[in-house]
Enzyme design. Structure first.
Site, PDB file in Angstrom:
ATOM      1  CE1 TYR A   1      11.279  -6.749  -2.945  1.00 31.19           C
ATOM      2  CE2 TYR A   1      10.328  -7.964  -1.392  1.00 31.19           C
ATOM      3  CZ  TYR A   1      10.228  -7.317  -2.555  1.00 31.19           C
ATOM      4  OH  TYR A   1       9.040  -7.407  -3.273  1.00 31.19           O
TER       5      TYR A   1
ATOM      6  CB  SER B   1       2.207  -0.723  -3.622  1.00 31.92           C
ATOM      7  OG  SER B   1       3.465  -0.690  -3.214  1.00 31.92           O
TER       8      SER B   1
ATOM      9  CG  LEU C   1      -1.678   1.291   2.540  1.00 26.12           C
ATOM     10  CD1 LEU C   1      -0.798   1.597   3.784  1.00 26.12           C
ATOM     11  CD2 LEU C   1      -3.235   1.146   2.694  1.00 26.12           C
ATOM     12  N   GLY C   2      -0.850   2.379  -2.047  1.00 26.43           N
ATOM     13  CA  GLY C   2      -0.526   3.336  -3.185  1.00 26.43           C
ATOM     14  C   GLY C   2       0.293   4.581  -2.637  1.00 26.43           C
TER      15      GLY C   2
ATOM     16  CD  GLU D   1      -3.327  16.349   1.300  1.00 24.94           C
ATOM     17  OE1 GLU D   1      -4.430  16.736   1.540  1.00 24.94           O
ATOM     18  OE2 GLU D   1      -2.306  16.733   2.045  1.00 24.94           O
TER      19      GLU D   1
HETATM   20  N1  LIG Z   1       6.090  -7.649  -6.932  1.00 26.59           N
HETATM   21  C1  LIG Z   1       6.598  -6.574  -6.921  1.00 26.59           C
HETATM   22  O1  LIG Z   1       6.858  -6.106  -7.945  1.00 26.59           O
HETATM   23  C2  LIG Z   1       6.556  -5.765  -5.652  1.00 26.59           C
HETATM   24  C3  LIG Z   1       6.862  -4.126  -5.702  1.00 26.59           C
HETATM   25  C4  LIG Z   1       6.693  -3.545  -4.473  1.00 26.59           C
HETATM   26  C5  LIG Z   1       6.218  -4.305  -3.309  1.00 26.59           C
HETATM   27  N2  LIG Z   1       5.843  -5.583  -3.245  1.00 26.59           N
HETATM   28  C6  LIG Z   1       5.515  -6.463  -2.109  1.00 26.59           C
HETATM   29  O2  LIG Z   1       4.406  -5.576  -1.719  1.00 26.59           O
HETATM   30  C7  LIG Z   1       4.803  -5.343  -0.236  1.00 26.59           C
HETATM   31  C8  LIG Z   1       4.174  -4.006  -0.051  1.00 26.59           C
HETATM   32  O3  LIG Z   1       4.204  -2.949  -0.546  1.00 26.59           O
HETATM   33  P1  LIG Z   1       4.494  -1.700   0.080  1.00 26.59           P
HETATM   34  O4  LIG Z   1       5.401  -1.539   1.249  1.00 26.59           O
HETATM   35  O5  LIG Z   1       4.470  -0.437  -0.906  1.00 26.59           O
HETATM   36  O6  LIG Z   1       2.912  -1.442   0.676  1.00 26.59           O
HETATM   37  P2  LIG Z   1       2.017  -0.462   1.544  1.00 26.59           P
HETATM   38  O7  LIG Z   1       1.328  -1.439   2.379  1.00 26.59           O
HETATM   39  O8  LIG Z   1       0.910   0.021   0.331  1.00 26.59           O
HETATM   40  O9  LIG Z   1       2.826   0.618   1.773  1.00 26.59           O
HETATM   41  C9  LIG Z   1       3.639   0.458   3.153  1.00 26.59           C
HETATM   42  C10 LIG Z   1       4.095   1.896   3.485  1.00 26.59           C
HETATM   43  O10 LIG Z   1       3.046   2.725   3.709  1.00 26.59           O
HETATM   44  C11 LIG Z   1       3.298   3.139   5.154  1.00 26.59           C
HETATM   45  N3  LIG Z   1       2.015   3.365   5.969  1.00 26.59           N
HETATM   46  C12 LIG Z   1       1.165   2.364   6.207  1.00 26.59           C
HETATM   47  N4  LIG Z   1       0.024   2.819   6.727  1.00 26.59           N
HETATM   48  C13 LIG Z   1       0.127   3.991   6.864  1.00 26.59           C
HETATM   49  C14 LIG Z   1      -0.614   5.141   7.699  1.00 26.59           C
HETATM   50  N5  LIG Z   1      -1.740   4.802   8.138  1.00 26.59           N
HETATM   51  N6  LIG Z   1       0.050   6.426   7.523  1.00 26.59           N
HETATM   52  C15 LIG Z   1       1.169   6.673   7.026  1.00 26.59           C
HETATM   53  N7  LIG Z   1       2.020   5.636   6.274  1.00 26.59           N
HETATM   54  C16 LIG Z   1       1.588   4.225   6.453  1.00 26.59           C
HETATM   55  C17 LIG Z   1       4.302   2.305   5.944  1.00 26.59           C
HETATM   56  O11 LIG Z   1       4.957   2.842   6.736  1.00 26.59           O
HETATM   57  P3  LIG Z   1       5.003   2.144   8.427  1.00 26.59           P
HETATM   58  O12 LIG Z   1       5.918   1.187   8.348  1.00 26.59           O
HETATM   59  O13 LIG Z   1       5.363   3.332   9.209  1.00 26.59           O
HETATM   60  O14 LIG Z   1       3.608   1.806   8.700  1.00 26.59           O
HETATM   61  C18 LIG Z   1       5.229   1.930   4.640  1.00 26.59           C
HETATM   62  O15 LIG Z   1       6.040   2.640   4.558  1.00 26.59           O
HETATM   63  C19 LIG Z   1       6.215  -5.205  -0.073  1.00 26.59           C
HETATM   64  O16 LIG Z   1       6.706  -5.449   1.192  1.00 26.59           O
HETATM   65  C20 LIG Z   1       6.626  -6.458  -0.970  1.00 26.59           C
HETATM   66  O17 LIG Z   1       6.770  -7.513  -0.328  1.00 26.59           O
HETATM   67  C21 LIG Z   1       6.093  -6.299  -4.583  1.00 26.59           C
END
Ligand SMILES: NC(=O)c1ccc[n+]([C@@H]2O[C@H](COP(=O)([O-])OP(=O)(O)OC[C@H]3O[C@@H](n4cnc5c(N)ncnc54)[C@H](OP(=O)(O)O)[C@@H]3O)[C@@H](O)[C@H]2O)c1
Length: 280
Positions: free
Chosen positions: A45, A196, A198-199, A205
């Site tokens: 990361y 992810s 929240l996908g 959209e």
């Molecule tokens: N094992 C794997 O292969 C793998 C792959 C990917 C990720 N991961 C892990 O999973 C964790 C989460 O993944 P993710 O970051 O994709 O998760 P997520 O929680 O689905 O997405 C977070 C993103 O969504 C935005 N967001 C959240 N709430 C929102 C809202 N109400 N309106 C608009 N935007 C919003 C956030 O922006 P803001 O910061 O502005 O809220 C951030 O950019 C990662 O940190 C990592 O630890 C693992």
């Protein structure tokens, strides 16, 4: 062992919000206050820099280490001037990667190590030897995998005791509900971890999905992200969602998701809107 919601750190550093050390400490503190004591990392990361950012904040905070749980991953080798992107699960590579993560995170042990992606060249006997050494040395307490298919999980699980499969699950990426990965983890009485959650709901959209989620948000008097979380939480496998926001306000809101009880038909309305077709 882990908090009911895991905090993902992938976007904390230069792959996202580029937090400084003070902001990082503040965010860690807020998460702990909310009861979210488990943090998900990976060696790669922030192009190998985010663990160190987190670790430097942790060092200053002088927390009791047993108050938090740290997950990290290894196996992906990012492209640089001398090599292409590839996977490496050699004995020395796994052990050295963990040792580097421990140094970066300013800690003596990881609560869990995950193999980040399956590799065609992964030799289960070699991985088992590396895991055994890390366990014997007190450097890793438990082990799992990420993004493994059911057969890849089963094969490695014959050699080591795997405690989770961390996979992509969300309203916009619901395939794990059907491809057996959740069934497999559930049948072993383990908790799957979902990344992810929240996908691409906020970035790509889908009008029908947005309409349904907005109406459910109104019905339950909560924000849309909480409806997306409650969609994951309704699955009987007790999925541990990993959230990626760095927004303190959103984190303070997430506990509400555990009080939302989506009814069965509403759950299927989300699924139908996401897939663009009714169930057969
Ligand atoms: N094992 C794997 O292969 C793998 C792959 C990917 C990720 N991961 C892990 O999973 C964790 C989460 O993944 P993710 O970051 O994709 O998760 P997520 O929680 O689905 O997405 C977070 C993103 O969504 C935005 N967001 C959240 N709430 C929102 C809202 N109400 N309106 C608009 N935007 C919003 C956030 O922006 P803001 O910061 O502005 O809220 C951030 O950019 C990662 O940190 C990592 O630890 C693992």
């Amino acid at each position: 062992m882990f908090s009911r919601l895991i905090i993902g750190c992938m976007r904390w550093g230069i792959w996202g919000s580029n937090l400084n050390k003070n902001q990082t400490s503040q965010l860690i503190e807020t998460c702990i206050e909310e009861g979210f004591t488990s943090f998900d990392h990976a060696d790669i990361y922030g192009d190998y820099t985010t663990e160190a950012l987190f670790g430097s904040a942790l060092e200053d905070m002088k927390l009791d280490r047993t108050q938090i749980q740290l997950i990290s991953k290894c196996g992906i080798v990012l492209k640089n001037e001398t090599n292409i992107k590839h996977y490496n699960y050699d004995f020395d590579y796994i052990v050295k990667s963990v040792e580097q993560s421990l140094k970066n995170l300013h800690t003596d042990y990881l609560d869990m190590l995950l193999l980040h992606r399956p590799s065609p060249l992964l030799n289960p006997e070699v991985v088992a030897e590396a895991f055994q050494k890390l366990k014997n040395d007190g450097k890793v307490k438990s082990f799992g995998v990420s993004n493994f298919s059911t057969t890849q999980f089963e094969l490695l699980n014959q050699f080591v005791n795997l405690e989770t499969n961390q996979i992509e699950i969300s309203a916009t990426e619901p395939k794990a509900f059907f491809d057996g990965t959740l069934d497999q983890v559930m049948s072993k009485n383990l908790s799957p971890q979902a990344w992810s959650v929240l996908g691409n709901y906020f970035s790509n959209e889908n009008k029908n999905l947005t309409e349904i989620v907005k109406s459910l948000a109104e019905k339950h008097n909560v924000e849309e992200d909480l409806i997306l979380l409650s969609f994951i939480l309704k699955h009987p496998s007790k999925i541990l969602p990993i959230v990626g926001t760095t927004n303190i306000k959103r984190i303070k809101n997430y506990n509400k998701a555990f009080d939302i009880k989506l009814n069965t038909e509403d759950w299927f309305k989300i699924l139908e809107a996401s897939r663009g077709k009714e169930v057969e």
